[in-house]
Scaffold this active site. Structure first.
Site, PDB file in Angstrom:
ATOM      1  N   LYS A 125     -12.871 -22.005 -22.520  1.00  0.00           N
ATOM      2  CA  LYS A 125     -13.293 -22.541 -21.224  1.00  0.00           C
ATOM      3  C   LYS A 125     -13.012 -21.520 -20.135  1.00  0.00           C
ATOM      4  CE  LYS A 125      -9.382 -23.070 -18.918  1.00  0.00           C
ATOM      5  NZ  LYS A 125      -9.023 -22.846 -17.556  1.00  0.00           N
TER       6      LYS A 125
ATOM      7  N   ASP B 157      -9.608 -22.200 -11.865  1.00  0.00           N
ATOM      8  CA  ASP B 157      -9.265 -21.845 -13.254  1.00  0.00           C
ATOM      9  C   ASP B 157      -8.383 -22.931 -13.874  1.00  0.00           C
ATOM     10  OD1 ASP B 157      -9.048 -19.650 -15.501  1.00  0.00           O
ATOM     11  OD2 ASP B 157      -7.002 -20.250 -15.033  1.00  0.00           O
TER      12      ASP B 157
ATOM     13  N   SER C 282     -11.542  -6.474 -30.783  1.00  0.00           N
ATOM     14  CA  SER C 282     -10.806  -6.281 -29.545  1.00  0.00           C
ATOM     15  C   SER C 282     -10.621  -4.788 -29.324  1.00  0.00           C
ATOM     16  CB  SER C 282      -9.438  -6.971 -29.637  1.00  0.00           C
ATOM     17  OG  SER C 282      -8.788  -6.949 -28.376  1.00  0.00           O
ATOM     18  N   ARG C 283     -10.565  -4.388 -28.057  1.00  0.00           N
ATOM     19  CA  ARG C 283     -10.347  -2.974 -27.795  1.00  0.00           C
ATOM     20  C   ARG C 283      -8.914  -2.588 -28.099  1.00  0.00           C
ATOM     21  NH1 ARG C 283     -12.635  -2.325 -21.870  1.00  0.00           N
ATOM     22  NH2 ARG C 283     -11.877  -4.460 -21.922  1.00  0.00           N
TER      23      ARG C 283
ATOM     24  N   ILE D 130      -4.211 -15.628 -24.749  1.00  0.00           N
ATOM     25  CA  ILE D 130      -4.621 -16.964 -25.203  1.00  0.00           C
ATOM     26  C   ILE D 130      -4.938 -16.946 -26.706  1.00  0.00           C
ATOM     27  CG2 ILE D 130      -7.082 -16.669 -24.632  1.00  0.00           C
ATOM     28  CD1 ILE D 130      -5.113 -19.904 -24.072  1.00  0.00           C
TER      29      ILE D 130
END
Lengths: 306, 306
Positions: free
Chosen positions: A90, A168, A36-37, A14
């Site tokens: 969201k 979702d 971020s990993r 996303i």
């Protein structure tokens, strides 16, 4: 005016599909760091932990969180405690209580918290809301049917606790419904279909006050359906394609639609909120989901495998 | 000062056991009418519908609702629209959205809405809150185990959608927890045991932030347990007997307890709210239950029959 710096946390699908392009074109924001990993964005400083990024970049005033709901609270709380404004994908959290907690933290620090609902920014939502504002609703029907195998291939987490299952996508429909209806509704009853081998529903049928109903199903193959039809004594409004097409009495109404995409519109709104030092946290869509899981009747469904 | 008139709606066990005696002894309120399909109170005018009572008694300024949560919204909305203050038994509704709707109605009319949590009025809750106010919580454990066959004999509705299952007593514990803790917590995870033939859980284990946990079970025969133990660096507080006994480091602390019963204290508080024209609607206990049903992992349990 100089663009303000933002850090993006959670560089997954996303983020890359929506947030990065929206920021690249934004007159308000400049992507100044990522956390971020695994993921990163070309030529943008990348950090593996939020703490490291916050320490290295005191000039970054806003943090936008794109990670899944369950781990999101800790990141949001850390950013707020470090004095940064926060924008949430969201749904804004895994629980209602944690979002209330974030609201308190933001208010206590005089910071902006924005719980985004991207579907509310779809092209036809604002004109639909304007058309309905002075109408009486006699009936409204949401039909939100898509193929989970197409949109979440192999993503078992959507069927784990907190993954929300068919809610979702369904919460996107509820975010539009709660935006366009001139008066709030509440749930009267629901049927929830749980696959025998899964923790979240694969289908849900909701009945609300004022003859409002919703049909969510994640088992639809072929054409996908994201429709909201609202009947009034003055005519019938239909929002199709997830809020992107408006029809009045079967005729497409096109003229006045916004031309900004959903994510650019979210970031433009965030810039306004930060300038005004206010928050925008509307939990109505999430409350309807929690109410459905509280009041719904559970119906067994066939086991589901991707 | 003359006592103000109140109508009681839903004349069942809780009304006769608690509300009627509390009103009979109240310096603030006079029971002036009842509404119920079957129940009535000696020498008090009885009506079968709320509409008939409201029309016949414009002098009754407050309506207290003791019926189950699912039908309660319609009665509360009707009373508020007729300009009467409203007091709600716990939980305040079947859904969170409907309680928000009632809050809007009350605010729009300048009326008082009081969502009661009777367990918060138990003798030792206020002193427990005072003792914890300046403490750091290192751990808290709720153990709330009772025998559903003893407290709800044959009442299948508690296992129907909206009946809440073990959260019907559990929400009392959560109402105390959210009252006495100096800072809010939120749910991290839960396990919910659903009997194979029932729609609501018979047992639940909840994990919150700050090392707070709850163990609710409706299958405990023999001695019943309603305990909350809170550990701090300054000592350990225990609330036993549903908030009625306070122990600090194992010693019963008795002196400063309130002597008013739970329901008399609720009606005294309602009188204060009406005088000040303010509402008291704290949804925190209900939000924790909705969060548990949203985020909890479902575990099958043995079928249950009364």
């Amino acid at each position: 005016m100089a663009r303000q710096k933002v850090a993006l946390v959670g560089i997954g699908k996303i983020a890359l599909d929506q947030h990065v392009p929206a920021l690249a074109a934004s007159p308000d924001w400049e992507l100044a760091a990522t956390v971020s990993r695994h993921g990163r964005v070309d030529s943008v400083p990348a950090y593996e932990t939020l703490g490291a990024m916050l320490a290295a970049h005191p000039e970054i005033g806003m943090v936008s969180l794109c990670l899944p709901p369950v781990p999101r609270f800790d990141y949001a709380a850390e950013a707020l405690r470090a004095g940064r404004h926060v924008m949430l994908e969201k749904p804004p959290g895994a629980t209602l209580a944690e979002v209330h907690h974030l609201q308190s933290l933001a208010a206590g620090q005089g910071l902006t918290l924005f719980a985004t609902w991207h579907s509310r920014m779809a092209h036809a939502v604002a004109p639909a809301k304007a058309w309905l504002a002075d109408k009486t609703i006699t009936r409204a029907t949401i039909t939100w049917r898509e193929d989970v195998r197409k949109w979440h291939p192999g993503q078992d987490w959507v069927f784990e606790p907190g993954g929300m299952g068919v809610f979702d996508p369904g919460i996107n429909a509820l975010s539009i419904l709660t935006e366009i209806l001139p008066a709030p509704v509440h749930l009267l009853g629901a049927e929830l279909e749980f696959p025998a081998n899964r923790q979240t529903p694969i289908a849900a049928r909701l009945r609300f006050t004022d003859n409002v109903a919703a049909d969510f199903d994640w088992r639809q193959e072929g054409p996908q359906t994201w429709d909201i039809v609202v009947e009034t004594p003055s005519g019938t409004l239909a929002l199709r394609m997830g809020g992107n097409v408006l029809e009045i009495d079967g005729n497409v109404a096109g003229g006045e639609h916004t031309i900004m995409g959903e994510y650019p519109a979210l970031y433009a709104h965030m810039a306004t909120l930060v300038r005004q030092r206010i928050s925008d946290v509307d939990l109505a869509p999430m409350i309807h989901v929690a109410d459905a899981l509280t009041l719904g009747r559970r119906i067994p469904a066939a086991p589901f495998e991707f």
